[in-house]
Structures are given as structure tokens and as C-alpha cells.
Enzyme design. Structure first.
Site, mmCIF file in Angstrom:
data_model
loop_
_atom_site.group_PDB
_atom_site.id
_atom_site.type_symbol
_atom_site.label_atom_id
_atom_site.label_comp_id
_atom_site.label_asym_id
_atom_site.label_seq_id
_atom_site.Cartn_x
_atom_site.Cartn_y
_atom_site.Cartn_z
ATOM 1 N N ASP A 199 -5.237 7.150 -6.924
ATOM 2 C CA ASP A 199 -4.760 7.484 -5.962
ATOM 3 C C ASP A 199 -3.706 8.355 -5.987
ATOM 4 O OD1 ASP A 199 -7.060 7.528 -4.029
ATOM 5 O OD2 ASP A 199 -6.579 5.516 -3.467
ATOM 6 N N ARG A 249 7.610 -4.089 -2.159
ATOM 7 C CA ARG A 249 7.476 -2.618 -1.438
ATOM 8 C C ARG A 249 9.253 -2.495 -0.867
ATOM 9 N NH1 ARG A 249 3.328 -4.081 -2.960
ATOM 10 N NH2 ARG A 249 1.339 -2.759 -3.278
ATOM 11 N N ASP A 293 1.071 -2.434 4.050
ATOM 12 C CA ASP A 293 2.633 -1.537 2.620
ATOM 13 C C ASP A 293 2.258 -0.254 3.134
ATOM 14 O OD1 ASP A 293 2.202 -3.875 0.745
ATOM 15 O OD2 ASP A 293 -0.251 -2.895 0.056
ATOM 16 N N SER A 327 -9.473 -4.929 -6.198
ATOM 17 C CA SER A 327 -7.988 -3.671 -5.338
ATOM 18 C C SER A 327 -7.673 -4.818 -5.863
ATOM 19 C CB SER A 327 -7.628 -3.062 -4.051
ATOM 20 O OG SER A 327 -6.675 -2.995 -3.640
HETATM 21 N N1 ARG Z 1 -2.719 -8.536 2.318
HETATM 22 C C1 ARG Z 1 -1.871 -8.861 1.370
HETATM 23 C C2 ARG Z 1 -0.165 -8.132 2.252
HETATM 24 O O1 ARG Z 1 -0.817 -7.511 3.102
HETATM 25 C C3 ARG Z 1 -1.992 -7.570 0.254
HETATM 26 C C4 ARG Z 1 -2.198 -6.457 -0.012
HETATM 27 C C5 ARG Z 1 -1.960 -6.180 -1.186
HETATM 28 N N2 ARG Z 1 -1.822 -4.317 -2.047
HETATM 29 C C6 ARG Z 1 -2.614 -3.792 -1.753
HETATM 30 N N3 ARG Z 1 -1.866 -2.000 -2.113
HETATM 31 N N4 ARG Z 1 -3.468 -3.622 -3.141
HETATM 32 O O2 ARG Z 1 0.547 -8.405 1.501
#
Ligand code: ARG
Length: 398
Positions: free
Chosen positions: A14, A94, A123, A174
Site C-alpha cells: 500500500d 503512531r 490508525d 494484516s
Molecule cells: N486493533 C489494533 C489497534 O487498533 C491493531 C491495529 C493494527 N494496525 C494495523 N495497521 N494493522 O490498535
């Protein structure tokens, strides 16, 4: 219209497509920034891939120590687990990534930042709210949310534009990973009834056989040594992850409430973070005064929510940090963790030179320091209100 954009680059499909998409569709120059928060991987290869995709500049930032010190430590001291379970792996990284995006934007005179998040996740919230907190003047561009390409179309776009990608029938999952753990989503995991297949796990594959004990030393709520060996925090977390993960301990399987209103099934591997959180909370039980401990435990879920919801740089989060930091003044001592097969890790003992556990008060042996006579009046007054109430009831209903 922005002219130069700093993109949070992971090296994946991506964000590689995003480099070219930003150039072609938005007509901007792209500065790719890859931030090493302990996810592993060949960062020089990632840098080269960004350049091959068309980035004008590609930068790698080693932020492992900073991540451990400025992001993991506050969360650990706050015993932060979202919905009582998830140690905030992605949510914690993040705001740090954004900090470096903003710094790069300043350095390269960029007027926007960009990320590869979809519109369904948390995210994007963390990236954008953090950016607005640190640099309200910067625009945010979210190509993946805008372009509406399927995975197949993205692969096609990459091939058409000669963007080097490594998607050879790759896994349907993912993954996001850093020092604090690993998150796994998608594929069969989207069925909350389906048990996660063993293949999704990497950090918690059971390989150990004999039990092991490890002593973690904390100073003011910060882990500083393992078995008397002082270690930089990022390495210490890595060691605990490796040891505890070898017992197959540290997995989470939960249905979680995302900020954007979606319930999602999440699988996590967090052997290091969950073990350190367990040890830290245990040491607090030994060292925190009762009212402080109780009040802190009321604030902890709020702290975790703020971090989860992308509000790392908010005034409430900062105020809670101040409270939590003050609370850690005496959270110093050692916790003995024991791991056993299959899949067990627990606190086997704890001690502290500044603990509040007083053997001479707690013991039931005869020669103690507790003034037994004091209990008599204390208990009578403690129950006086209830006693008065009960006596009246007895008078009214003889
Ligand atoms: N659900 C988790 C969170 O919101 C994991 C997020 C994983 N992010 C990703 N880009 N694969 O913190």
C-alpha cells in the site's frame, strides 16, 4: 494544493503504491520516512524500495530507544491496557511515527503528511489527530482511503508502474509489529468463531521445555535490569519477549471496540509487554499506598482509552502522565517471574527496599508489632452507622 509530502512508509504494497499515486494523482514530491520501532526487517532494502517507487528522498529513523523511553514507559507505568486486555501496541507507536513525520516535514519544507491507513481502522485516527496536535498547519493526505483500489488492483497498479513489490501469494493476514507486541488481523480471523490457526503466531511459538525464572528490577516503575544485568529498555523488552514467548504465553484473542464504531476480532501476541505489565502491577501492589493505588487503578482505563483513541498529545493525557509519574516515586524493587510449560507465566515473588509490606504487622506469629487493642475501638466505630440503623429496624419490627 500541497507540493511536497512526507509519507509514513512501511515498505509494504500500500505505501509503495502510495508513493507513485501521490506523485501521479496529486502532483507532489514524496519524502518517504520509515520509522524503526522494533518491527524488524531490512531497513536499507525498505529505503531502496521507496526510492525505486519514485520517492525523491527516503529516510530511515531508528526510534527504538525513543519509543521505549517516551512511549512504552508512560504506558507501562499507567498499566495501560485497552478494554482491560490489549497493551496498545499499534496505538502507542503512531504518535511517535507522527512526531518523526512532522520533523521530516519541517526539515524538508513539506506542507503535508500522508499515511497508508484505510478508513475502517484506528490508525488513521491516531495519525491524523496526532498530526493536528503537533502541526495544525500541515495537511493530511490518506491515499488508501481515497483511491478505493482492491488488493488485486493495487498489485496491478504496482506492476504497471514498475514499482518493486514482494507480494508472492503472501499471507492473507494484516500484521503490525513493534517492541511492545504484534497484531494480527484479516483472513480467517474475521470470523470470531474460528480459532486462530497456529500459523499466525511468531512471537509465541512454544519452544521451551524446562521451567525458567527471571528477576526483573524496576526503578520508579521503569524496568532496568534482568537477573541483575542492566539493559537498555528496548533490549530488555526484546529479551523478555523472547524468554516468555518461548513458553507460548502472551496471546490475546478478543473482540474489540474500534474508535470508528466497528467491532473487530483481534489477535495479539504480546509476551514481553504483558509480562512486564504483570510484573509492574505486582510491584505496585507492594509499594503503593492504598488510596493512591485505588485512585490510580480508576484512572488507568481512561488513560488506555485516550491512547487508543489517538489522543496521545491531548491535555488530559498529559495531566494523567503527571499523576502517573508522581505515583511511581517508590515503585522500585524486584519481581520474580516464573515460566513453565505449557503456556504459563506468573509472578512467583516480589521484594522492594521501599515496599510497604511490613512482616511484623502482617504476621500471625505471636511476637508482632500490631497493637491488637486498637482494633477493638476502630472496628466498633467503623460499624457504628450500620449498628445504629440495625437497632432502629429492630425497634420498628420487633
Ligand atoms: N486493533 C489494533 C489497534 O487498533 C491493531 C491495529 C493494527 N494496525 C494495523 N495497521 N494493522 O490498535
Amino acid at each position: 494544493m500541497p507540493k511536497r509530502v512526507v509519507l509514513a512508509y512501511s515498505g509494504g504494497l500500500d505505501t509503495s503504491v502510495a508513493v507513485r499515486w501521490l506523485m501521479e494523482e496529486m502532483g507532489v514530491e514524496v519524502i518517504a520516512v520509515a520509522v524503526d520501532v522494533g518491527q524488524g526487517g531490512d531497513f536499507e532494502a525498505i529505503r531502496q524500495r521507496a526510492l525505486a517507487a519514485g520517492a525523491a528522498e527516503a529516510v530511515v529513523v531508528d526510534a527504538k530507544q525513543e519509543y521505549a523511553r517516551d512511549f512504552v514507559v508512560p504506558a507501562l507505568r499507567a498499566n495501560a491496557k485497552y478494554e482491560g486486555k490489549y497493551p496498545l501496541v499499534s496505538a502507542l507507536s503512531r504518535p511517535l511515527i507522527v512526531k518523526h513525520l512532522v520533523a521530516a516535514a519541517r526539515q524538508h519544507g513539506a506542507d503535508a503528511v500522508s499515511h497508508g491507513c484505510t478508513g475502517k481502522g484506528n490508525d488513521q485516527v491516531r495519525f491524523e489527530v496526532s498530526t493536528r496536535a503537533l502541526a495544525p498547519d500541515l495537511e493530511v493526505i490518506a491515499p488508501v482511503r481515497t483511491w478505493g483500489l482492491t488488493r488485486e488492483q493495487s498489485i496491478e497498479y504496482a506492476q504497471q508502474h514498475g514499482i518493486p513489490i514482494t507480494v508472492t501469494k503472501k499471507s492473507p493476514y494484516s500484521i503490525d509489529q513493534n517492541l511492545w507486541g504484534r497484531t494480527i488481523e484479516c483472513g480467517i480471523l474475521e470470523d470470531p468463531w474460528a480459532q486462530p490457526p497456529e500459523e499466525v503466531f511468531e512471537l509465541t511459538t512454544p519452544t521451551a521445555s524446562d521451567p525458567v525464572e527471571v528477576v526483573i528490577r524496576f526503578e520508579q516503575g521503569v524496568p532496568v535490569a534482568l537477573d541483575d544485568k542492566p539493559l537498555p529498555l528496548d533490549q530488555l523488552i526484546g529479551e523478555v519477549t523472547r524468554i516468555v514467548g518461548g513458553y507460548g504465553w502472551g496471546r490475546l484473542d478478543m473482540v474489540e471496540n474500534r474508535r470508528v464504531g466497528i467491532k473487530s476480532r483481534e489477535v495479539y501476541e504480546c509476551p514481553g509487554s504483558l509480562a512486564l505489565l504483570m510484573a509492574h502491577a505486582d510491584l505496585e501492589d507492594l509499594t503503593l499506598e492504598r488510596d493512591l493505588a485505588h485512585e490510580k487503578s480508576r484512572l488507568e482505563p481512561r488513560y488506555a482509552e485516550l491512547v487508543y483513541d489517538g489522543l496521545w498529545y491531548s491535555p488530559l493525557k498529559q495531566a494523567l502522565d503527571a499523576f502517573v509519574e508522581k505515583s511511581q516515586e517508590f515503585v522500585t524493587g524486584e519481581v520474580r517471574l516464573r515460566c513453565e510449560m505449557p503456556g504459563r507465566c506468573f509472578v512467583a515473588g516480589r521484594r522492594s527496599e521501599v515496599g510497604l509490606y511490613d512482616y511484623s504487622l502482617a504476621t500471625y506469629e505471636a511476637a508482632d508489632a500490631f497493637r491488637h487493642a486498637d482494633a477493638d475501638g476502630f472496628v466498633r466505630l467503623w460499624g457504628l452507622g450500620v449498628e445504629t440503623w440495625a437497632a432502629r429496624q429492630a425497634r420498628r419490627n420487633p
